[in-house]
Design an enzyme around this catalytic site. Sequence first.
Site, PDB file in Angstrom:
ATOM      1  N   ASN A   1      48.200  44.193  38.906  1.00  0.00           N
ATOM      2  CA  ASN A   1      48.009  45.732  38.906  1.00  0.00           C
ATOM      3  C   ASN A   1      46.830  46.209  39.751  1.00  0.00           C
ATOM      4  O   ASN A   1      45.381  45.972  39.923  1.00  0.00           O
ATOM      5  CB  ASN A   1      47.292  45.912  37.365  1.00  0.00           C
ATOM      6  CG  ASN A   1      46.905  47.224  37.026  1.00  0.00           C
ATOM      7  OD1 ASN A   1      47.271  48.088  37.817  1.00  0.00           O
ATOM      8  ND2 ASN A   1      46.462  47.349  35.821  1.00  0.00           N
ATOM      9  N   TRP A   2      47.312  47.093  40.884  1.00  0.00           N
ATOM     10  CA  TRP A   2      46.530  47.346  41.996  1.00  0.00           C
ATOM     11  C   TRP A   2      45.711  48.768  41.389  1.00  0.00           C
ATOM     12  O   TRP A   2      44.875  49.193  42.271  1.00  0.00           O
ATOM     13  CB  TRP A   2      47.351  47.621  43.155  1.00  0.00           C
ATOM     14  CG  TRP A   2      48.139  46.386  43.718  1.00  0.00           C
ATOM     15  CD1 TRP A   2      48.089  45.353  43.122  1.00  0.00           C
ATOM     16  CD2 TRP A   2      48.611  46.669  44.831  1.00  0.00           C
ATOM     17  NE1 TRP A   2      48.481  44.540  44.152  1.00  0.00           N
ATOM     18  CE2 TRP A   2      49.309  45.177  45.170  1.00  0.00           C
ATOM     19  CE3 TRP A   2      49.367  47.585  45.883  1.00  0.00           C
ATOM     20  CZ2 TRP A   2      49.871  44.805  46.278  1.00  0.00           C
ATOM     21  CZ3 TRP A   2      50.066  47.357  46.915  1.00  0.00           C
ATOM     22  CH2 TRP A   2      50.628  45.745  47.011  1.00  0.00           C
ATOM     23  N   LYS A   3      45.847  49.268  40.307  1.00  0.00           N
ATOM     24  CA  LYS A   3      45.306  50.471  39.783  1.00  0.00           C
ATOM     25  C   LYS A   3      45.149  51.516  40.817  1.00  0.00           C
ATOM     26  O   LYS A   3      45.986  51.652  41.563  1.00  0.00           O
ATOM     27  CB  LYS A   3      43.913  50.139  39.223  1.00  0.00           C
ATOM     28  CG  LYS A   3      43.905  48.894  38.436  1.00  0.00           C
ATOM     29  CD  LYS A   3      42.486  48.588  37.587  1.00  0.00           C
ATOM     30  CE  LYS A   3      42.856  47.198  36.773  1.00  0.00           C
ATOM     31  NZ  LYS A   3      41.636  47.005  35.801  1.00  0.00           N
TER      32      LYS A   3
ATOM     33  N   HIS B   1      48.068  50.404  29.048  1.00  0.00           N
ATOM     34  CA  HIS B   1      46.645  49.976  29.732  1.00  0.00           C
ATOM     35  C   HIS B   1      45.600  50.523  29.035  1.00  0.00           C
ATOM     36  O   HIS B   1      45.458  51.912  28.669  1.00  0.00           O
ATOM     37  CB  HIS B   1      46.710  50.094  31.228  1.00  0.00           C
ATOM     38  CG  HIS B   1      45.641  49.156  31.791  1.00  0.00           C
ATOM     39  ND1 HIS B   1      44.352  49.424  31.749  1.00  0.00           N
ATOM     40  CD2 HIS B   1      45.758  48.059  32.342  1.00  0.00           C
ATOM     41  CE1 HIS B   1      43.558  48.573  32.441  1.00  0.00           C
ATOM     42  NE2 HIS B   1      44.538  47.550  32.575  1.00  0.00           N
TER      43      HIS B   1
ATOM     44  N   GLU C   1      42.781  51.358  30.070  1.00  0.00           N
ATOM     45  CA  GLU C   1      41.988  52.437  31.015  1.00  0.00           C
ATOM     46  C   GLU C   1      42.738  53.700  30.443  1.00  0.00           C
ATOM     47  O   GLU C   1      42.351  54.760  30.368  1.00  0.00           O
ATOM     48  CB  GLU C   1      42.191  51.944  32.377  1.00  0.00           C
ATOM     49  CG  GLU C   1      41.100  50.976  32.528  1.00  0.00           C
ATOM     50  CD  GLU C   1      41.499  50.343  33.961  1.00  0.00           C
ATOM     51  OE1 GLU C   1      42.476  50.473  34.893  1.00  0.00           O
ATOM     52  OE2 GLU C   1      40.585  49.208  34.037  1.00  0.00           O
TER      53      GLU C   1
ATOM     54  N   GLU D   1      44.677  41.782  26.817  1.00  0.00           N
ATOM     55  CA  GLU D   1      43.720  42.195  27.775  1.00  0.00           C
ATOM     56  C   GLU D   1      42.574  42.585  26.870  1.00  0.00           C
ATOM     57  O   GLU D   1      42.243  43.731  26.565  1.00  0.00           O
ATOM     58  CB  GLU D   1      44.076  43.349  28.726  1.00  0.00           C
ATOM     59  CG  GLU D   1      45.198  43.042  29.721  1.00  0.00           C
ATOM     60  CD  GLU D   1      45.153  43.529  31.094  1.00  0.00           C
ATOM     61  OE1 GLU D   1      45.006  43.187  32.145  1.00  0.00           O
ATOM     62  OE2 GLU D   1      45.106  44.925  30.800  1.00  0.00           O
TER      63      GLU D   1
ATOM     64  N   GLY E   1      37.594  43.617  34.551  1.00  0.00           N
ATOM     65  CA  GLY E   1      36.663  44.322  35.675  1.00  0.00           C
ATOM     66  C   GLY E   1      35.288  43.714  35.525  1.00  0.00           C
ATOM     67  O   GLY E   1      34.493  44.446  36.103  1.00  0.00           O
TER      68      GLY E   1
ATOM     69  N   SER F   1      39.602  39.788  34.321  1.00  0.00           N
ATOM     70  CA  SER F   1      39.037  38.999  35.250  1.00  0.00           C
ATOM     71  C   SER F   1      39.636  37.539  35.405  1.00  0.00           C
ATOM     72  O   SER F   1      38.847  36.547  35.792  1.00  0.00           O
ATOM     73  CB  SER F   1      37.516  38.589  34.790  1.00  0.00           C
ATOM     74  OG  SER F   1      36.760  39.912  34.741  1.00  0.00           O
TER      75      SER F   1
ATOM     76  N   GLY G   1      43.874  42.403  37.759  1.00  0.00           N
ATOM     77  CA  GLY G   1      43.535  43.396  38.440  1.00  0.00           C
ATOM     78  C   GLY G   1      42.766  43.342  39.847  1.00  0.00           C
ATOM     79  O   GLY G   1      43.550  43.101  40.791  1.00  0.00           O
ATOM     80  N   GLY G   2      41.487  43.362  39.854  1.00  0.00           N
ATOM     81  CA  GLY G   2      40.574  43.091  41.132  1.00  0.00           C
ATOM     82  C   GLY G   2      41.346  41.921  42.060  1.00  0.00           C
ATOM     83  O   GLY G   2      41.463  42.284  43.306  1.00  0.00           O
TER      84      GLY G   2
END
Length: 251
Positions: A9-11, A95, A97, A167, A173, A212, A233-234
């Site tokens: 997930n590149w957000k 998601h 967020e 998640e 993150g 993470s 993600g990251g």
Amino acid sequence: MRRPLVAGNWKMHGTRASVAELINGLRKQVLPVSVEIAVFPTCLHVAQVLDGLQGVHVEVGAQDCAVDPVQGALTGEIAASQLQDAGCAMVLVGHSERRLLLGETDADVVRKFAAVQSCGLIPLLCVGETLEQREAGKTLAVVGAQLASVIDVLGVDVFARAVIAYEPVWAIGSGLTASPEQAQQVHAAIRAQLAVQSVEVACAVRVLYGGSVKAANAAELFGMPDIDGGLVGGASLNADEFGAICRAAGS
Ligand code: PGA
């Protein structure tokens, strides 16, 4: 046997230049064929990524879609049918967020899930509890309610064509990862909830862990019986790291 899936997930990250660099990095990776792999760039970069990853076994998905699957007068939104036309294979829905920062409700998530499936794409439903909810002992209730909101409206069989990602919000993150045992407990509960209505669907659906995930902890997480891969993600913004996570899912 469930085929593992690793999803990146590149957000809200990337420029044309940095995406080109990431594509080049991904092309150099040895990616296990036993693992399904997908990346979710911003919609701006979907075409660039599809083009750049031609011939590589990496699918491309979108991070969100409109509640309505068909095109129409809705400024700023993108319909699932347009994502399908653009070459996307999957769409993230719900998601945290979007739920927590943008006020997306369970009802919105259900409509988006249905919109994605109505266009022949695979929804990747994200569920998870906040730290406050975990500390209050409400993890399974919160995750159970998020899952139930989809089952109650659309039925359990829709999960024959969907993926679930657990998640925990406190792990996203933050560098804090749920322990493999903590994650396994929730994954098993998700599967048990589906099994009440369909053992077949429960056994076949892939449940990913997200929060993470990195190369250093991936193998341990993916080694748990009900964890079928990761939503990353990251670490998915680094091709070497993402490649290593994909290989961990294949071992
Ligand atoms: P993270 O994000 O890997 O950076 O924690 C995961 C996600 O939000 O999907």
